[in-house]
Motif scaffolding. Structure first.
Motif, PDB file in Angstrom:
ATOM      1  N   ARG A 287       0.802  -1.368   0.061  1.00 20.19           N
ATOM      2  CA  ARG A 287       0.051  -0.103  -0.114  1.00 20.19           C
ATOM      3  C   ARG A 287       0.951   1.267  -0.074  1.00 20.19           C
ATOM      4  NH1 ARG A 287      -4.925  -0.399   3.994  1.00 20.19           N
ATOM      5  NH2 ARG A 287      -5.899   0.961   2.414  1.00 20.19           N
ATOM      6  N   CYS A 288       1.913   1.302   0.735  1.00 23.48           N
ATOM      7  CA  CYS A 288       2.770   2.344   0.946  1.00 23.48           C
ATOM      8  C   CYS A 288       3.613   2.525  -0.708  1.00 23.48           C
ATOM      9  CB  CYS A 288       4.138   2.278   1.858  1.00 23.48           C
ATOM     10  SG  CYS A 288       3.452   2.094   3.320  1.00 23.48           S
ATOM     11  N   TYR A 289       3.692   1.459  -1.153  1.00 24.89           N
ATOM     12  CA  TYR A 289       4.540   1.721  -2.735  1.00 24.89           C
ATOM     13  C   TYR A 289       3.362   2.222  -3.531  1.00 24.89           C
ATOM     14  CZ  TYR A 289       6.764   0.023  -6.877  1.00 24.89           C
ATOM     15  OH  TYR A 289       7.381   0.061  -8.056  1.00 24.89           O
ATOM     16  N   ALA A 290       2.105   1.792  -3.404  1.00 25.09           N
ATOM     17  CA  ALA A 290       1.073   2.230  -4.067  1.00 25.09           C
ATOM     18  C   ALA A 290       1.126   3.741  -4.283  1.00 25.09           C
ATOM     19  CB  ALA A 290      -0.129   1.443  -3.913  1.00 25.09           C
TER      20      ALA A 290
ATOM     21  N   GLN B  44       1.687   6.477  -6.955  1.00 20.40           N
ATOM     22  CA  GLN B  44       0.344   7.433  -7.435  1.00 20.40           C
ATOM     23  C   GLN B  44       1.054   8.894  -7.329  1.00 20.40           C
ATOM     24  OE1 GLN B  44      -2.747   7.299  -4.555  1.00 20.40           O
ATOM     25  NE2 GLN B  44      -3.733   9.159  -5.550  1.00 20.40           N
ATOM     26  N   ARG B  45       2.144   9.263  -6.337  1.00 21.68           N
ATOM     27  CA  ARG B  45       2.465  10.732  -6.201  1.00 21.68           C
ATOM     28  C   ARG B  45       3.615  10.747  -7.226  1.00 21.68           C
ATOM     29  NH1 ARG B  45       2.366  14.001  -1.746  1.00 21.68           N
ATOM     30  NH2 ARG B  45       0.779  12.705  -1.326  1.00 21.68           N
ATOM     31  N   ILE B  46       4.243   9.731  -7.829  1.00 22.12           N
ATOM     32  CA  ILE B  46       5.136   9.641  -8.873  1.00 22.12           C
ATOM     33  C   ILE B  46       4.371  10.191 -10.052  1.00 22.12           C
ATOM     34  CG2 ILE B  46       6.878   8.519 -10.338  1.00 22.12           C
ATOM     35  CD1 ILE B  46       7.681   7.368  -8.017  1.00 22.12           C
ATOM     36  N   SER B  47       3.297   9.301 -10.317  1.00 19.14           N
ATOM     37  CA  SER B  47       2.392   9.679 -11.681  1.00 19.14           C
ATOM     38  C   SER B  47       1.852  10.974 -11.616  1.00 19.14           C
ATOM     39  CB  SER B  47       1.284   8.532 -11.357  1.00 19.14           C
ATOM     40  OG  SER B  47       0.439   8.606 -12.543  1.00 19.14           O
ATOM     41  N   GLU B  48       1.533  11.481 -10.472  1.00 18.34           N
ATOM     42  CA  GLU B  48       1.076  13.060 -10.330  1.00 18.34           C
ATOM     43  C   GLU B  48       2.113  13.843 -10.804  1.00 18.34           C
ATOM     44  OE1 GLU B  48      -0.185  13.434  -6.362  1.00 18.34           O
ATOM     45  OE2 GLU B  48      -1.729  12.077  -6.683  1.00 18.34           O
ATOM     46  N   PHE B  49       3.304  13.830 -10.405  1.00 24.78           N
ATOM     47  CA  PHE B  49       4.379  14.465 -10.867  1.00 24.78           C
ATOM     48  C   PHE B  49       4.627  14.367 -12.219  1.00 24.78           C
ATOM     49  CE2 PHE B  49       5.634  15.190  -6.664  1.00 24.78           C
ATOM     50  CZ  PHE B  49       6.295  16.052  -6.407  1.00 24.78           C
ATOM     51  N   ARG B  50       4.564  13.058 -13.007  1.00 20.50           N
ATOM     52  CA  ARG B  50       4.824  13.006 -14.310  1.00 20.50           C
ATOM     53  C   ARG B  50       3.732  13.686 -15.198  1.00 20.50           C
ATOM     54  NH1 ARG B  50       6.656   6.856 -13.611  1.00 20.50           N
ATOM     55  NH2 ARG B  50       9.053   7.400 -13.778  1.00 20.50           N
TER      56      ARG B  50
ATOM     57  N   ILE C 249      10.533  14.200 -11.182  1.00 21.44           N
ATOM     58  CA  ILE C 249      10.120  13.555  -9.900  1.00 21.44           C
ATOM     59  C   ILE C 249      11.320  13.688  -8.801  1.00 21.44           C
ATOM     60  CG2 ILE C 249       9.853  11.065  -9.212  1.00 21.44           C
ATOM     61  CD1 ILE C 249       9.532  10.444 -11.765  1.00 21.44           C
ATOM     62  N   PRO C 250      10.876  14.104  -7.800  1.00 19.16           N
ATOM     63  CA  PRO C 250      11.895  14.605  -6.777  1.00 19.16           C
ATOM     64  C   PRO C 250      12.787  13.347  -6.238  1.00 19.16           C
ATOM     65  CG  PRO C 250       9.871  15.308  -6.180  1.00 19.16           C
ATOM     66  CD  PRO C 250       9.589  14.419  -7.268  1.00 19.16           C
ATOM     67  N   ASP C 251      13.869  13.635  -6.036  1.00 20.64           N
ATOM     68  CA  ASP C 251      14.970  12.736  -5.690  1.00 20.64           C
ATOM     69  C   ASP C 251      14.476  11.613  -4.599  1.00 20.64           C
ATOM     70  OD1 ASP C 251      16.751  13.371  -7.750  1.00 20.64           O
ATOM     71  OD2 ASP C 251      17.760  14.554  -6.293  1.00 20.64           O
ATOM     72  N   ASP C 252      13.804  12.592  -3.417  1.00 19.83           N
ATOM     73  CA  ASP C 252      13.464  11.779  -2.166  1.00 19.83           C
ATOM     74  C   ASP C 252      12.492  10.604  -2.625  1.00 19.83           C
ATOM     75  OD1 ASP C 252      14.839  13.450  -0.789  1.00 19.83           O
ATOM     76  OD2 ASP C 252      13.089  14.946  -0.487  1.00 19.83           O
ATOM     77  N   LEU C 253      11.351  10.995  -3.643  1.00 18.91           N
ATOM     78  CA  LEU C 253      10.169  10.219  -4.040  1.00 18.91           C
ATOM     79  C   LEU C 253      11.044   8.924  -4.640  1.00 18.91           C
ATOM     80  CD1 LEU C 253       7.376  10.364  -3.728  1.00 18.91           C
ATOM     81  CD2 LEU C 253       6.991  11.330  -5.662  1.00 18.91           C
ATOM     82  N   VAL C 254      12.050   9.224  -5.451  1.00 18.69           N
ATOM     83  CA  VAL C 254      12.686   8.191  -6.074  1.00 18.69           C
ATOM     84  C   VAL C 254      13.288   7.005  -5.055  1.00 18.69           C
ATOM     85  CG1 VAL C 254      14.515   7.463  -7.653  1.00 18.69           C
ATOM     86  CG2 VAL C 254      12.905   9.378  -8.165  1.00 18.69           C
ATOM     87  N   ARG C 255      14.011   7.538  -4.083  1.00 20.61           N
ATOM     88  CA  ARG C 255      14.412   6.900  -3.107  1.00 20.61           C
ATOM     89  C   ARG C 255      13.516   6.098  -2.167  1.00 20.61           C
ATOM     90  NH1 ARG C 255      18.040  11.100  -2.778  1.00 20.61           N
ATOM     91  NH2 ARG C 255      16.944  12.407  -1.175  1.00 20.61           N
ATOM     92  N   MET C 256      12.381   6.777  -1.817  1.00 19.13           N
ATOM     93  CA  MET C 256      11.243   6.158  -1.224  1.00 19.13           C
ATOM     94  C   MET C 256      10.740   4.962  -2.144  1.00 19.13           C
ATOM     95  SD  MET C 256       9.410   9.149   0.639  1.00 19.13           S
ATOM     96  CE  MET C 256       8.101   8.168   1.398  1.00 19.13           C
ATOM     97  N   GLU C 257      10.572   5.140  -3.490  1.00 19.40           N
ATOM     98  CA  GLU C 257      10.057   3.992  -4.232  1.00 19.40           C
ATOM     99  C   GLU C 257      11.117   2.772  -4.358  1.00 19.40           C
ATOM    100  OE1 GLU C 257       8.929   3.322  -8.964  1.00 19.40           O
ATOM    101  OE2 GLU C 257      10.177   4.724  -8.457  1.00 19.40           O
TER     102      GLU C 257
END
Length: 67
Positions: free
Chosen positions: A26-29, A33-39, A45-53
């Protein structure tokens, strides 16, 4: 270079992840979703979000393998 997420955005995402009952899928989803919103917005895509993914992907893979 990708932009960084604001502290409010990170806090919001972390809060949503805390509500997911420790389910890495669920966290991954949420992160995907947030990455998709940025795209869709045309933003980098913020580096923080890439690392979290990446971290959540590893956690999901480990959970699926019973680790």
């Amino acid at each position: 270079m990708a932009q960084q997420m604001g502290s409010g955005e990170i806090a919001d995402l972390v809060h949503q992840m805390e509500q997911s009952e420790d389910d890495p899928r669920r966290c991954y989803a949420l992160v995907k979703q947030r990455i998709s919103e940025f795209r869709q917005s045309g933003y980098a895509i913020p580096d923080d979000l890439v690392r979290m993914e990446r971290a959540l992907m590893v956690e999901c893979m480990q959970a699926s393998q019973g680790r």
